[in-house]
Scaffold this motif. Sequence first.
Motif, mmCIF file in Angstrom:
data_model
loop_
_atom_site.group_PDB
_atom_site.id
_atom_site.type_symbol
_atom_site.label_atom_id
_atom_site.label_comp_id
_atom_site.label_asym_id
_atom_site.label_seq_id
_atom_site.Cartn_x
_atom_site.Cartn_y
_atom_site.Cartn_z
ATOM 1 N N TYR A 14 0.891 -1.167 0.000
ATOM 2 C CA TYR A 14 0.000 0.000 0.000
ATOM 3 C C TYR A 14 0.921 1.207 0.000
ATOM 4 O O TYR A 14 1.418 1.599 1.058
ATOM 5 N N ARG A 17 4.067 1.094 2.271
ATOM 6 C CA ARG A 17 3.813 0.137 3.358
ATOM 7 C C ARG A 17 3.605 -1.271 2.817
ATOM 8 O O ARG A 17 2.922 -1.473 1.810
ATOM 9 N N SER A 39 -2.848 -8.199 14.898
ATOM 10 C CA SER A 39 -3.493 -7.217 14.037
ATOM 11 C C SER A 39 -2.431 -6.449 13.237
ATOM 12 O O SER A 39 -1.412 -6.031 13.791
ATOM 13 N N GLY A 40 -2.670 -6.324 11.929
ATOM 14 C CA GLY A 40 -1.730 -5.577 11.086
ATOM 15 C C GLY A 40 -0.600 -6.429 10.525
ATOM 16 O O GLY A 40 0.281 -5.924 9.836
ATOM 17 N N SER A 41 -0.621 -7.737 10.794
ATOM 18 C CA SER A 41 0.486 -8.593 10.325
ATOM 19 C C SER A 41 0.345 -8.977 8.860
ATOM 20 O O SER A 41 1.266 -9.559 8.284
ATOM 21 N N GLY A 42 -0.815 -8.685 8.256
ATOM 22 C CA GLY A 42 -0.969 -8.924 6.820
ATOM 23 C C GLY A 42 -1.891 -10.071 6.449
ATOM 24 O O GLY A 42 -2.009 -10.428 5.273
ATOM 25 N N LYS A 43 -2.580 -10.634 7.442
ATOM 26 C CA LYS A 43 -3.446 -11.796 7.196
ATOM 27 C C LYS A 43 -4.558 -11.486 6.198
ATOM 28 O O LYS A 43 -4.774 -12.218 5.237
ATOM 29 N N SER A 44 -5.280 -10.384 6.444
ATOM 30 C CA SER A 44 -6.419 -10.045 5.579
ATOM 31 C C SER A 44 -5.943 -9.691 4.180
ATOM 32 O O SER A 44 -6.584 -10.051 3.181
ATOM 33 N N THR A 45 -4.825 -8.972 4.102
ATOM 34 C CA THR A 45 -4.269 -8.610 2.788
ATOM 35 C C THR A 45 -3.955 -9.875 2.006
ATOM 36 O O THR A 45 -4.324 -10.006 0.831
HETATM 37 N N1 LIG Z 1 -6.338 -0.238 2.415
HETATM 38 C C1 LIG Z 1 -5.153 -0.073 3.022
HETATM 39 N N2 LIG Z 1 -4.431 1.025 2.798
HETATM 40 C C2 LIG Z 1 -3.222 1.206 3.399
HETATM 41 N N3 LIG Z 1 -2.644 0.309 4.214
HETATM 42 C C3 LIG Z 1 -3.328 -0.812 4.468
HETATM 43 C C4 LIG Z 1 -4.618 -1.064 3.893
HETATM 44 N N4 LIG Z 1 -5.059 -2.277 4.325
HETATM 45 C C5 LIG Z 1 -4.083 -2.742 5.140
HETATM 46 N N5 LIG Z 1 -3.051 -1.874 5.235
HETATM 47 C C6 LIG Z 1 -1.800 -2.079 5.997
HETATM 48 O O1 LIG Z 1 -1.218 -3.320 5.611
HETATM 49 C C7 LIG Z 1 -0.699 -4.002 6.737
HETATM 50 C C8 LIG Z 1 -1.391 -5.369 6.880
HETATM 51 O O2 LIG Z 1 -2.770 -5.163 7.208
HETATM 52 P P1 LIG Z 1 -3.859 -6.327 7.262
HETATM 53 O O3 LIG Z 1 -5.198 -5.703 7.423
HETATM 54 O O4 LIG Z 1 -3.656 -7.223 6.106
HETATM 55 O O5 LIG Z 1 -3.435 -7.099 8.601
HETATM 56 P P2 LIG Z 1 -4.271 -8.150 9.451
HETATM 57 O O6 LIG Z 1 -3.264 -9.073 10.011
HETATM 58 O O7 LIG Z 1 -5.348 -8.721 8.637
HETATM 59 O O8 LIG Z 1 -4.901 -7.257 10.603
HETATM 60 P P3 LIG Z 1 -6.339 -7.438 11.315
HETATM 61 O O9 LIG Z 1 -6.246 -8.724 12.093
HETATM 62 O O10 LIG Z 1 -6.421 -6.213 12.212
HETATM 63 O O11 LIG Z 1 -7.367 -7.456 10.244
HETATM 64 C C9 LIG Z 1 -0.907 -3.075 7.934
HETATM 65 O O12 LIG Z 1 0.262 -2.334 8.117
HETATM 66 C C10 LIG Z 1 -2.043 -2.183 7.495
HETATM 67 O O13 LIG Z 1 -1.964 -0.928 8.122
#
Ligand SMILES: Nc1ncnc2c1ncn2[C@@H]1O[C@H](COP(=O)(O)OP(=O)(O)OP(=O)(O)O)[C@@H](O)[C@H]1O
Length: 256
Positions: A14, A17, A39-45
Amino acid sequence: MTPLLDVRGLEKRYGARIGCTDVSFDLWPGEVMGIVGESGSGKSTLLSCLAGDLAPDRGEVIFDTRDRGPVDTVTMSEPERRMLGRTDWAFVHQTPRDGLRMGVSAGGNVGERLMAVGARHYGEIRTQALDWLGRVEIAADRIDDRPRDFSGGMQQRLQIARNLVTGPRLVFMDEPTGGLDVSVQARLLDLLRGLVREMGLSAIVVTHDLAVVRLLADRLMVMQGGRVVEAGLTDQVLDDPQHGYTQLLVSSVLQV
Ligand SMILES: Nc1ncnc2c1ncn2[C@@H]1O[C@H](COP(=O)(O)OP(=O)(O)OP(=O)(O)O)[C@@H](O)[C@H]1O
């Protein structure tokens, strides 16, 4: 044997980032892969890139399609990817309203998916919908009720029925028990585990809850800062974590 999913060098940024980077793994037919991390480790991405909801910047997601064999879903056409989404893939969202049509009856929510893959006979669709409501422990007399009148746990069970009724080959799950009471979570997890085993489902389950992966996942990937820092058989990783971050994750759970 060909892996159902073969992921190589996946990266999503992103801006500057990192969302996720350098992710590679195989998923074999009938296997459940858990993805954990804070949270924020990248799982959802990562999950969104795998499910075709987000375009990665780099890497391949090769899915073993029924008719054409292994195909990179990153570069396949949008209609083709949409077709996979309706047939071979299913997505169970954390929030049931993201995966259900709240204004359509419970039976309609399940039957609609069957119609999307070509079912036309009303009686058969209703019979299958009833069967699936039973399998997810929703009483038959609720078939004409709308999901907005259901409890959170019932809504999640209905979302699962809607997703599994067409017999998908790969199910993506994003925190499937998140946002529910602990007692409801345990029952749902039990139900999910039964369905996964019975149907021999292949699945990728994202969660921050190690109890969920302990019960559901054969293998585990641990993510930190968008990277996979440890991967292996679930019991092995959880019982004998090698990476400092995994050790922290496991010990913080034990302290609860
Ligand atoms: N739409 C976006 N725009 C900018 N940065 C993003 C976006 N979505 C995620 N990020 C960043 O990418 C990184 C991974 O986020 P992600 O949501 O994939 O983590 P996660 O492990 O799924 O967290 P959670 O458990 O809170 O959902 C984080 O640093 C987040 O801030």
